[in-house]
Design an enzyme around this catalytic site. Structure first.
Site, PDB file in Angstrom:
ATOM      1  CB  SER A  59      -5.302   1.611   8.751  1.00 21.15           C
ATOM      2  OG  SER A  59      -4.860   0.855   9.840  1.00 21.15           O
ATOM      3  CE  LYS A 112      -2.792  -2.777   3.009  1.00 20.72           C
ATOM      4  NZ  LYS A 112      -3.164  -3.034   4.393  1.00 20.72           N
ATOM      5  NE  ARG A 140      -9.730  -6.606  10.049  1.00 24.10           N
ATOM      6  CZ  ARG A 140      -9.538  -5.867   8.987  1.00 24.10           C
ATOM      7  NH1 ARG A 140      -9.773  -4.573   9.045  1.00 24.10           N
ATOM      8  NH2 ARG A 140      -9.109  -6.392   7.857  1.00 24.10           N
TER       9      ARG A 140
HETATM   10  N1  COA Z   1      -8.036  -3.715  14.026  1.00 24.31           N
HETATM   11  C1  COA Z   1      -8.228  -2.821  13.062  1.00 24.31           C
HETATM   12  N2  COA Z   1      -7.775  -2.980  11.816  1.00 24.31           N
HETATM   13  C2  COA Z   1      -7.105  -4.101  11.539  1.00 24.31           C
HETATM   14  C3  COA Z   1      -6.882  -5.095  12.494  1.00 24.31           C
HETATM   15  C4  COA Z   1      -7.392  -4.872  13.786  1.00 24.31           C
HETATM   16  N3  COA Z   1      -7.227  -5.757  14.766  1.00 24.31           N
HETATM   17  N4  COA Z   1      -6.207  -6.094  11.919  1.00 24.31           N
HETATM   18  C5  COA Z   1      -6.012  -5.737  10.650  1.00 24.31           C
HETATM   19  N5  COA Z   1      -6.562  -4.540  10.421  1.00 24.31           N
HETATM   20  C6  COA Z   1      -6.630  -3.816   9.157  1.00 24.31           C
HETATM   21  C7  COA Z   1      -5.475  -2.887   8.963  1.00 24.31           C
HETATM   22  O1  COA Z   1      -5.756  -1.615   9.508  1.00 24.31           O
HETATM   23  C8  COA Z   1      -5.375  -2.855   7.452  1.00 24.31           C
HETATM   24  O2  COA Z   1      -6.329  -1.945   6.968  1.00 24.31           O
HETATM   25  P1  COA Z   1      -6.126  -1.175   5.590  1.00 24.31           P
HETATM   26  O3  COA Z   1      -6.027  -2.222   4.523  1.00 24.31           O
HETATM   27  O4  COA Z   1      -7.337  -0.376   5.505  1.00 24.31           O
HETATM   28  O5  COA Z   1      -4.857  -0.367   5.719  1.00 24.31           O
HETATM   29  C9  COA Z   1      -5.796  -4.268   7.046  1.00 24.31           C
HETATM   30  O6  COA Z   1      -6.549  -4.744   8.109  1.00 24.31           O
HETATM   31  C10 COA Z   1      -4.670  -5.243   6.857  1.00 24.31           C
HETATM   32  O7  COA Z   1      -3.596  -4.761   7.580  1.00 24.31           O
HETATM   33  P2  COA Z   1      -2.470  -5.499   8.382  1.00 24.31           P
HETATM   34  O8  COA Z   1      -3.008  -6.643   9.121  1.00 24.31           O
HETATM   35  O9  COA Z   1      -1.768  -4.454   9.158  1.00 24.31           O
HETATM   36  O10 COA Z   1      -1.626  -6.054   7.282  1.00 24.31           O
HETATM   37  P3  COA Z   1      -0.951  -5.233   6.192  1.00 24.31           P
HETATM   38  O11 COA Z   1      -1.560  -5.683   4.912  1.00 24.31           O
HETATM   39  O12 COA Z   1      -0.953  -3.793   6.455  1.00 24.31           O
HETATM   40  O13 COA Z   1       0.523  -5.737   6.391  1.00 24.31           O
HETATM   41  C11 COA Z   1       2.338  -7.263   6.159  1.00 24.31           C
HETATM   42  C12 COA Z   1       0.880  -6.941   5.854  1.00 24.31           C
HETATM   43  C13 COA Z   1       3.226  -6.043   6.038  1.00 24.31           C
HETATM   44  C14 COA Z   1       2.417  -7.806   7.554  1.00 24.31           C
HETATM   45  C15 COA Z   1       2.709  -8.344   5.124  1.00 24.31           C
HETATM   46  O14 COA Z   1       2.500  -7.811   3.847  1.00 24.31           O
HETATM   47  C16 COA Z   1       4.121  -8.799   5.253  1.00 24.31           C
HETATM   48  O15 COA Z   1       4.411  -9.637   6.076  1.00 24.31           O
HETATM   49  N6  COA Z   1       5.038  -8.247   4.439  1.00 24.31           N
HETATM   50  C17 COA Z   1       6.450  -8.570   4.496  1.00 24.31           C
HETATM   51  C18 COA Z   1       6.928  -9.265   3.260  1.00 24.31           C
HETATM   52  C19 COA Z   1       6.757 -10.730   3.388  1.00 24.31           C
HETATM   53  O16 COA Z   1       7.253 -11.378   4.285  1.00 24.31           O
HETATM   54  N7  COA Z   1       6.036 -11.275   2.431  1.00 24.31           N
HETATM   55  C20 COA Z   1       5.758 -12.675   2.352  1.00 24.31           C
HETATM   56  C21 COA Z   1       4.475 -12.994   3.050  1.00 24.31           C
HETATM   57  S1  COA Z   1       4.078 -14.680   2.770  1.00 24.31           S
END
Ligand code: COA
Length: 158
Positions: free
Chosen positions: A128, A41, A90
């Site tokens: 978020s 993102k 969630r």
């Molecule tokens: N409360 C509120 N919102 C939540 C939540 C909670 N308990 N849990 C998740 N969310 C929301 C987040 O706010 C986010 O919302 P958005 O899409 O509107 O921004 C969404 O759910 C997903 O977010 P999150 O759980 O933070 O994951 P992410 O997609 O932002 O992050 C990584 C993902 C960075 C952890 C993942 O891409 C990663 O591990 N990257 C590293 C590279 C890697 O290892 N890749 C191989 C993976 S197999």
């Protein structure tokens, strides 16, 4: 000492994330909350801003550390000697994506288990991007995010 790592982009951290961290801190001796440097993102907040908000939101939480990570999550988990990756579920709609990632992470690092935790039902509809959208439209988000995030959203969006 059992360590878990809780990754995310935290753009910004919400009360739903804080809820998950607290639950994880009950289960593990040490929880490393780690903010993704690179995310697919386009974050609104810089890495420093996201880390600072997470630190302030979780100040005083016992056994919780905040850091950033770059590259593969499992490599960061290994560096922190984490036994588990924590992810929040969630709703059922989160499951398919999370299941795929969990299995890929297991393939990459079989010694690290993914643990799914459910936030309180009052946070299940939070994300978020929804918070950013509300803040941009000047809606009151103080019910959904820590006070430091309300402050930073106001600074960003006026
Ligand atoms: N409360 C509120 N919102 C939540 C939540 C909670 N308990 N849990 C998740 N969310 C929301 C987040 O706010 C986010 O919302 P958005 O899409 O509107 O921004 C969404 O759910 C997903 O977010 P999150 O759980 O933070 O994951 P992410 O997609 O932002 O992050 C990584 C993902 C960075 C952890 C993942 O891409 C990663 O591990 N990257 C590293 C590279 C890697 O290892 N890749 C191989 C993976 S197999």
């Amino acid at each position: 000492m059992r360590t878990a790592i809780y990754p995310g982009s935290f753009d910004p951290i919400t009360n739903g994330h804080v809820d998950i961290v607290k639950r994880a801190a009950h289960l593990f001796d040490r929880v490393v909350v780690t903010v993704a440097v690179n995310t697919t993102k386009r974050p609104v907040f810089t890495l420093d801003e996201r880390v600072a908000m997470v630190k302030e939101a979780l100040a005083g939480a016992t056994g919780v550390e905040v850091t950033a990570f770059e590259g593969l999550l499992v490599e960061s988990a290994r560096q922190h000697k984490a036994a588990a990756l924590v992810r929040g579920l969630r709703a059922v709609s989160d499951f398919e994506y999370e299941f795929q990632i969990a299995l890929m992470n297991r393939k990459l690092a079989g010694e690290i288990e993914t643990v799914f935790l459910m936030p309180s039902e009052k946070f299940t509809y939070l994300s978020s991007s929804l918070i950013r959208e509300l803040a941009q439209m000047k809606a009151d988000v103080s019910e959904f995010v820590p006070p430091c995030v309300v402050r930073e959203l106001r600074a960003k969006f006026g």
